[in-house]
Design a protein around this motif. Structure first.
Motif, PDB file in Angstrom:
ATOM      1  N   LEU A  16       0.984  -1.260  -0.230  1.00 48.02           N
ATOM      2  CA  LEU A  16      -0.199  -0.078  -0.045  1.00 48.02           C
ATOM      3  C   LEU A  16       0.861   1.374  -0.123  1.00 48.02           C
ATOM      4  O   LEU A  16       0.608   2.094  -0.666  1.00 48.02           O
ATOM      5  CB  LEU A  16      -0.961   0.017   1.341  1.00 48.02           C
ATOM      6  CG  LEU A  16      -1.912  -1.475   1.198  1.00 48.02           C
ATOM      7  CD1 LEU A  16      -2.865  -1.226   2.437  1.00 48.02           C
ATOM      8  CD2 LEU A  16      -2.726  -1.369   0.142  1.00 48.02           C
ATOM      9  N   GLY A  17       1.613   1.257   0.800  1.00 50.33           N
ATOM     10  CA  GLY A  17       2.497   2.649   0.920  1.00 50.33           C
ATOM     11  C   GLY A  17       4.020   2.705   0.521  1.00 50.33           C
ATOM     12  O   GLY A  17       4.565   3.580   0.402  1.00 50.33           O
ATOM     13  N   SER A  52       0.349   4.402 -10.957  1.00 48.38           N
ATOM     14  CA  SER A  52      -0.518   3.720  -9.995  1.00 48.38           C
ATOM     15  C   SER A  52      -1.594   2.701 -11.082  1.00 48.38           C
ATOM     16  O   SER A  52      -1.882   3.154 -12.038  1.00 48.38           O
ATOM     17  CB  SER A  52      -1.292   4.768  -9.484  1.00 48.38           C
ATOM     18  OG  SER A  52      -2.581   5.163 -10.088  1.00 48.38           O
ATOM     19  N   ASP A 100      -3.396   1.462  -6.376  1.00 40.72           N
ATOM     20  CA  ASP A 100      -4.409   2.901  -5.834  1.00 40.72           C
ATOM     21  C   ASP A 100      -5.682   2.244  -5.399  1.00 40.72           C
ATOM     22  O   ASP A 100      -6.566   3.215  -5.100  1.00 40.72           O
ATOM     23  CB  ASP A 100      -4.599   3.597  -7.171  1.00 40.72           C
ATOM     24  CG  ASP A 100      -5.092   3.044  -8.467  1.00 40.72           C
ATOM     25  OD1 ASP A 100      -5.884   2.313  -8.131  1.00 40.72           O
ATOM     26  OD2 ASP A 100      -4.763   3.687  -9.499  1.00 40.72           O
ATOM     27  N   GLU A 101      -6.036   1.017  -5.260  1.00 38.32           N
ATOM     28  CA  GLU A 101      -7.156   0.329  -4.834  1.00 38.32           C
ATOM     29  C   GLU A 101      -8.376   0.958  -5.553  1.00 38.32           C
ATOM     30  O   GLU A 101      -9.469   0.951  -4.863  1.00 38.32           O
ATOM     31  CB  GLU A 101      -7.149   0.575  -3.350  1.00 38.32           C
ATOM     32  CG  GLU A 101      -5.970   0.072  -2.498  1.00 38.32           C
ATOM     33  CD  GLU A 101      -6.089   0.563  -1.048  1.00 38.32           C
ATOM     34  OE1 GLU A 101      -7.076   1.275  -0.629  1.00 38.32           O
ATOM     35  OE2 GLU A 101      -4.923   0.298  -0.176  1.00 38.32           O
ATOM     36  N   ASP A 103      -8.904   3.910  -6.356  1.00 38.21           N
ATOM     37  CA  ASP A 103      -9.447   5.208  -5.461  1.00 38.21           C
ATOM     38  C   ASP A 103      -8.557   6.400  -6.232  1.00 38.21           C
ATOM     39  O   ASP A 103      -7.564   6.321  -6.074  1.00 38.21           O
ATOM     40  CB  ASP A 103      -8.889   5.028  -4.126  1.00 38.21           C
ATOM     41  CG  ASP A 103      -9.328   5.965  -3.119  1.00 38.21           C
ATOM     42  OD1 ASP A 103      -9.636   7.264  -3.868  1.00 38.21           O
ATOM     43  OD2 ASP A 103      -9.492   6.096  -2.047  1.00 38.21           O
ATOM     44  N   SER A 105      -8.199   9.443  -5.217  1.00 37.41           N
ATOM     45  CA  SER A 105      -7.473  10.262  -4.376  1.00 37.41           C
ATOM     46  C   SER A 105      -6.413   9.588  -3.931  1.00 37.41           C
ATOM     47  O   SER A 105      -5.144  10.201  -3.897  1.00 37.41           O
ATOM     48  CB  SER A 105      -8.338  10.405  -3.023  1.00 37.41           C
ATOM     49  OG  SER A 105      -9.546  10.971  -3.337  1.00 37.41           O
ATOM     50  N   ARG A 106      -6.312   8.181  -3.833  1.00 39.98           N
ATOM     51  CA  ARG A 106      -5.075   7.730  -3.545  1.00 39.98           C
ATOM     52  C   ARG A 106      -4.149   7.508  -4.733  1.00 39.98           C
ATOM     53  O   ARG A 106      -3.015   7.575  -4.896  1.00 39.98           O
ATOM     54  CB  ARG A 106      -5.413   6.043  -3.295  1.00 39.98           C
ATOM     55  CG  ARG A 106      -4.154   5.280  -2.998  1.00 39.98           C
ATOM     56  CD  ARG A 106      -4.504   3.739  -2.491  1.00 39.98           C
ATOM     57  NE  ARG A 106      -3.207   3.064  -2.213  1.00 39.98           N
ATOM     58  CZ  ARG A 106      -2.556   3.209  -0.975  1.00 39.98           C
ATOM     59  NH1 ARG A 106      -2.840   4.308  -0.261  1.00 39.98           N
ATOM     60  NH2 ARG A 106      -1.614   2.146  -0.867  1.00 39.98           N
ATOM     61  N   SER A 107      -4.751   7.485  -5.955  1.00 36.56           N
ATOM     62  CA  SER A 107      -4.010   7.466  -7.124  1.00 36.56           C
ATOM     63  C   SER A 107      -3.380   8.901  -7.212  1.00 36.56           C
ATOM     64  O   SER A 107      -1.981   9.171  -7.498  1.00 36.56           O
ATOM     65  CB  SER A 107      -4.713   7.366  -8.271  1.00 36.56           C
ATOM     66  OG  SER A 107      -3.972   7.480  -9.586  1.00 36.56           O
TER      67      SER A 107
END
Length: 422
Positions: A16-17, A52, A100-101, A103, A105-107
């Motif tokens: 994830l990170g 991503s 990026d799941e 998502d 915002s995550r991307s």
């Protein structure tokens, strides 16, 4: 299938990170089976490509197609000795993908970290227009070139962003050829139902649908926007049945098409043609729907029956064989577009005397080459105008190219048989 060990895109889904990196190094590729160095072919430097991708979440079925085609293409380029850039240096490519799941915002945060912290200058776009929009804003603000294979909304390209390029035609053209095919049948449709998710891509798709249906003289008897969180389409399909619509044009993603296929069957709703904008062309759609997925249509900017020349894979047919061998499924246009993303960046590095974000961007703008995806040449807005071909899932024979006639594998089965006839 790809063996365990080495780089694996699937293994990134839970990262994830951290620095989730897929790397195929030419130094490994240039060693023979006895471990002896082949010498001069080893590149002296590395160019890192960052992106991503939806490796988990709602869009992961299609996200993995992009990720695995990215991986395979980078592997092939590195195995062949890397990229001989115009600056006289031979580079190996390093591929960095983060999940990026699905998502937006995550991307966006991933791309911001790429340019602010990781020092990655060359970007591959994510999957879906809703995720590509904020990602492309990061690329523009940071002045980093981004080549996308999974973003088609016209909104991406109407913002004077000189740093984003797309291998896909714009979404408002996705249904044009399919509707033309239906109108060419002996008993063409006179009415249509439109159901569309609320995101930018699908709203652009149905804008083109309405325009094309209007030109063809087809009455739109249902026109509904489906909230993004909707997972039950039965109420909407009841409207389609009550209106006795001849065709259903469902603009959504793969999961939406799966739900629609299952509920058309369970609710016994008959239409002459059921269509979605491409997410329904994957093997996983077929696996999830079985016979309920029969007769569905979808568009593609890539025809597998046209065997194009390709410098990395030699030909379209060789690419198809490589995907099937490495990953165990038949590629769709998502896979082909992803490979063309990597090859577009490769070509741009080869064309410049100095490898910088600005020179590479300018080289992408001027690039023109043949690939397994077909000819790659960008229009002024950064897209590739291209007429779609039409596929249909047919009983026994599976996914068949049915339009245009001159390159088709089979005739379209139109109208689709009723549920009582199947």
């Amino acid at each position: 299938m790809r063996a365990a060990g080495g780089a694996s895109v699937v293994g990134l889904a839970g990262c994830l990170g951290g620095e989730s990196t897929v790397t195929a190094t030419a130094s490994e590729a240039n060693n023979d089976t006895d471990g002896h160095d082949k010498g001069d072919e080893t590149p002296t430097d590395t160019i890192t490509l960052g992106g991503s991708m939806s490796l988990s979440g709602d869009l992961s079925d299609l996200g993995r197609l992009y990720a695995e085609a990215y991986e395979l293409t980078v592997d092939r380029i590195n195995d062949a000795g890397g990229v001989e850039a115009g600056d006289g240096t031979t580079y190996e490519l390093e591929l960095v993908l983060r999940d990026d799941e699905s998502d937006p915002s995550r991307s966006e945060a991933i791309y911001q970290d790429f340019v602010d912290q990781a020092g990655i200058d060359y970007l591959m776009g994510p999957y879906s227009s809703g995720i590509t929009l904020p990602a492309s804003d990061v690329a523009a603000s940071a002045e980093r070139p981004m080549v996308a294979g999974g973003g088609a909304s016209s909104q991406i390209f109407e913002r004077d962003n000189e740093w984003i390029f797309s291998l896909l035609p714009t979404a408002d053209t996705y249904a044009t050829t399919s509707i033309e095919m239906a109108m060419a049948q002996p008993d063409p449709p006179s009415s249509a139902a439109i159901l569309a998710k609320a995101d930018p891509f699908n709203q652009d798709v149905v804008e083109g649908v309405r325009r094309t249906l209007g030109s063809a003289g087809v009455d739109v008897v249902v026109d509904e926007t489906i909230p993004d969180e909707t997972t039950d389409l039965s109420t909407y399909l009841a409207l389609v049945e009550d209106a006795n619509a001849d065709v259903l044009l469902l603009s959504g993603y793969q999961d939406d098409a799966v739900i629609a296929a299952e509920q058309l069957a369970s609710e016994n709703v008959d239409v002459d043609m059921a269509w979605a904008p491409g997410g329904n062309l994957t093997d996983s759609f077929r696996e999830q729907t079985g016979e309920n997925g029969d007769y569905w249509y979808g568009p593609s900017p890539w025809a597998t029956t046209v065997d194009s020349t390709d410098d990395v894979f030699e030909s379209t047919s060789e690419f198809i064989s490589a995907i099937e061998s490495e990953y165990g499924y038949e590629p769709t246009y998502h896979s082909a577009a992803a490979s063309a993303v990597i090859q577009t960046l490769q070509r741009s590095f080869m064309a410049v005397d100095e490898v910088t974000p600005e020179t590479v961007r300018d080289a992408i703008r001027e690039t023109q080459f043949e690939s397994l995806y077909g000819p790659v040449q960008f229009d002024e807005d950064g897209t590739i105008p291209r007429e779609m071909v039409v596929y249909q899932w047919q009983p026994d024979t599976g996914r068949q190219l049915v339009w245009p006639e001159e390159i088709s594998e089979a005739d379209p089965i139109y109208p689709s048989p009723t549920w009582d006839e199947r």
